[in-house]
Design a protein around this motif. Structure first.
Motif, PDB file in Angstrom:
ATOM      1  N   LYS A 254       2.119  45.084  25.706  1.00  0.00           N
ATOM      2  CA  LYS A 254       1.025  46.031  25.439  1.00  0.00           C
ATOM      3  C   LYS A 254       0.483  45.909  24.029  1.00  0.00           C
ATOM      4  O   LYS A 254      -0.721  45.850  23.821  1.00  0.00           O
ATOM      5  N   MET A 255       1.376  45.903  23.032  1.00  0.00           N
ATOM      6  CA  MET A 255       0.949  46.219  21.672  1.00  0.00           C
ATOM      7  C   MET A 255       0.743  45.025  20.750  1.00  0.00           C
ATOM      8  O   MET A 255       0.164  45.191  19.674  1.00  0.00           O
ATOM      9  N   ARG A 256       1.206  43.818  21.117  1.00  0.00           N
ATOM     10  CA  ARG A 256       1.041  42.690  20.183  1.00  0.00           C
ATOM     11  C   ARG A 256      -0.430  42.547  19.809  1.00  0.00           C
ATOM     12  O   ARG A 256      -0.789  42.532  18.630  1.00  0.00           O
ATOM     13  N   ARG A 257      -1.273  42.397  20.821  1.00  0.00           N
ATOM     14  CA  ARG A 257      -2.722  42.512  20.592  1.00  0.00           C
ATOM     15  C   ARG A 257      -3.258  43.237  21.816  1.00  0.00           C
ATOM     16  O   ARG A 257      -3.091  42.768  22.939  1.00  0.00           O
ATOM     17  N   GLU A 379      -0.784  28.742  24.757  1.00  0.00           N
ATOM     18  CA  GLU A 379       0.621  29.035  25.043  1.00  0.00           C
ATOM     19  C   GLU A 379       1.120  28.266  26.266  1.00  0.00           C
ATOM     20  O   GLU A 379       2.309  28.009  26.405  1.00  0.00           O
ATOM     21  N   PHE A 380       0.198  27.921  27.174  1.00  0.00           N
ATOM     22  CA  PHE A 380       0.584  27.162  28.365  1.00  0.00           C
ATOM     23  C   PHE A 380       0.638  25.656  28.086  1.00  0.00           C
ATOM     24  O   PHE A 380       0.881  24.862  28.982  1.00  0.00           O
TER      25      PHE A 380
ATOM     26  N   ARG B 418       5.682  37.202  22.837  1.00  0.00           N
ATOM     27  CA  ARG B 418       4.791  36.295  22.107  1.00  0.00           C
ATOM     28  C   ARG B 418       4.749  36.696  20.644  1.00  0.00           C
ATOM     29  O   ARG B 418       4.489  37.851  20.324  1.00  0.00           O
ATOM     30  N   PRO B 419       4.992  35.757  19.758  1.00  0.00           N
ATOM     31  CA  PRO B 419       5.017  36.094  18.315  1.00  0.00           C
ATOM     32  C   PRO B 419       3.643  36.577  17.834  1.00  0.00           C
ATOM     33  O   PRO B 419       2.629  36.175  18.358  1.00  0.00           O
TER      34      PRO B 419
END
Lengths: 419, 419
Positions: A254-257, A379-380, B418-419
């Motif tokens: 949820k919160m990373r971005r 990321e993939f 994810r960083p």
């Protein structure tokens, strides 16, 4: 321009693009890479001109009252121009799918059949304020042997023209046809309509921008569209989830971005999961607004009441709807009813439950014990991304060079006639 | 039925199809094969009922004044019912693509990504008088894990109902959901329109029939369409062609069966080819009407004058347009200007020229020293064919089970954020 003139302009650009596509399809990977590196160098060489053009766009946008977020997307400085050039260099280094053999069969009559990857042809890119798309999308199309017709937002027209001038000059210096990447020179909205109805002339359209743009493209297009409208993604915490992993993944998902399409928008928690309180507390502590029913509010007092629309809302913000469900079946039913077929994840230590979720949830990307925020071409391992597709045909999920190709059947014989 | 009622009917059928698709997607290959074999047995068991229903269609069609060719397409006898059942058995024996891994990548962060083939979902089939399509297309969809909504021609409705009743009973006995293959029970044209605009409810439409049907489907569809409108195929005889091979391939490519989409419609002959007269004589001797300009008529007196429209005409008959060209470049230019991207062939003993043609001609199928009549799923080893596509996205050329699938990304982690 009158609409008919705009339509004529797009038709002429597409016809030139088709001719250029015949040449571009025959360029080797090394030749395409070389042209892209020349284009990156041209963008670097034009840095000051690009920044100056962008300053004019910024001034006009400021005067027109554009929001701070839109202004930030529009803004270019020396560092962003360098990042744009570096992106073109990165695409130049990608593995080129064109010419790759997908399959080879020898028939009993001696015919040899191969399926070989080829470029799609002419790709239309319709985008909004980010001027770097001009270079990113143009480079991805060119590297995969496609010609591109770029139609950027009117607010970025000066920046787009400056970037396109550098890109096109570099590509031509590097040996590509002059019409490999074309920028629509006019800003009237009729250009978008003309592109969307150019069946047979433009082979695929990729919209890059907000939901309004994507919705318009999907509604009006007669040409195939590669896109996703919503990323209404779920993370489901199963009864067999590790509590700390569940907390960390929910928080990251949820919160990373919060504004990216891979962000989780609804958290589903198994009634059999022992430890929901620390998960919700961690989210609330991180500043996430939680919405749920009385059952959820009994676990975490900072939860506010969810309405029926919350289960169908992509917040793209620090807001999360939370629901208790009876196990993986109820979770999958909820996802089938409310999901957008983008990315959905399960957190569990139970491999059998995980495999059921991975097999049965009908989304472009399904994940087990990983953050939905990984839904990204970089990321993939694709090296770049022209877009993420939630459509069911052609290419799904993150799409890069391979999704910009199709195939042909090549049949080699020795004079065989069909009996 | 009123149009609104028809639209509602299609929406309800599609909703049931979507629910059934969730179950069908989870059936193993062996389970699907077993259900198809039960369906084949049910068709055999219902042979007399199917033939009797067809007799009613035939009587009505005869009374309505349908042409002999249409009546022949409509007609079923015991042998044709057996062939239909055998076709379903054959599909039951095909290699099932569902579940196959296309790609596997392990990322540096430990995430394991696989791309796995899955069914597309809900397929609409819109067809005309041939009632065997009911079983053929239904079986191909079911074997690939898709649910089918079949809309046959009104002239075949009794036959289609009888075949569908057997097919559905057999599939259900074999363990498939009852809604795996549905037949639209009404014959009004609004049903076609409702299917073509069922975006999101029907994932792909395949038209099976004449050019009028395909053109209508392509013009009205908001749903993706898998089809080809024209098979305006070329055979090019290069200067380096073996004269006997050139004659035999031209004859076979045009005359083996003139009504199929893989038939050659235009013969291009290199001015450098030494021996065009025997090629044209063999065609004329076989009863082929040849059309060309004065240069061609000077070679073979039975040639009649070609008009400009001949180069853009798919005759589907014993008629061939013939033209002399200056080598492979002129041949490729002619094909680019007049072809339909279906199947084009070169006859030559020069490998370099052949590879140029195979690489540069932009058709779904390109051939070297082989008859264009091989453009067929069976001949390509696919075991069957839902259709041949000249579209550029998704699947091209002959399409069977693999073209009825898409893929999902499956990501397996160990708690990665994810960083």
């Amino acid at each position: 321009m009158a609409d008919a003139e705009t339509k004529q302009l797009i038709a002429e650009m597409a016809a030139r693009a088709r001719i250029a596509a015949r040449r571009l399809a025959l360029m080797s990977s090394a030749e395409k890479s070389r042209a892209l590196r020349a284009a990156a160098a041209a963008i670097r060489a034009d840095r000051d001109a690009i920044v100056a053009a962008n300053a004019e766009d910024m001034a006009a946008a400021g005067a027109a009252g554009l929001s701070g977020a839109m202004l930030d997307r529009l803004r270019l400085d020396a560092a962003r121009v360098e990042a744009t050039a570096a992106g073109v260099d990165a695409v130049a280094g990608l593995d080129d799918p064109v010419g790759k053999q997908i399959e080879r069969v020898e028939r009993p009559n001696g015919l040899e059949l191969t399926r070989v990857r080829i470029p799609i042809g002419v790709i239309g890119i319709i985008y909004e304020s980010r001027p770097n798309v001009t270079a990113d999308a143009g480079a991805l199309c060119a590297m995969s042997g496609n010609t591109a017709i770029l139609r950027g937002g009117s607010e970025a027209i000066r920046s787009n023209r400056a970037i396109h001038a550098a890109l096109a000059r570099g590509l031509a210096e590097g040996g590509m046809p002059a019409d490999a990447v074309q920028l629509v020179p006019v800003t009237d909205r009729a250009a978008v309509g003309a592109m969307l109805t150019a069946e047979g002339a433009i082979d695929m359209v990729v919209p890059r921008g907000g939901k309004g743009l994507v919705a318009r493209v999907q509604a009006e297009a007669r040409v195939p569209v590669l896109a996703h409208l919503d990323g209404l993604n779920h993370t489901y915490i199963d009864r067999a989830a590790d509590p700390a992993m569940a907390r960390d993944l929910a928080l990251n998902a949820k919160m990373r971005r919060t504004g990216i399409c891979g962000a989780t928008e609804t958290l589903l928690i198994d009634r059999g999961f022992a430890d929901p309180a620390p998960v919700l507390a961690a989210l609330a502590d991180a500043g996430c607004e939680l919405r749920g029913d009385a059952e959820i509010r009994a676990i975490e007092p900072r939860v506010t009441a969810a309405g029926a629309e919350d289960w169908d809302t992509e917040y793209l913000d620090a807001i999360l709807s939370v629901k208790l469900v009876d196990g993986v079946d109820a979770a999958m039913d909820h996802i089938a009813a409310h999901g957008s077929h983008h990315t959905d994840a399960i957190v569990t230590g139970d491999a059998a439950t995980a495999e059921r979720f991975l097999g049965e949830v009908d989304s472009a990307i399904v994940m087990w014990n990983a953050s939905t925020q990984f839904a990204d071409g970089g990321e993939f391992g694709l090296g770049a991304e022209i877009g993420i597709s939630t459509g069911r045909l052609h290419a799904r999920g993150p799409v890069a060079l391979e999704g910009l190709t199709t195939y042909k059947w090549v049949v080699r014989g020795a004079g065989q006639a069909r009996p």
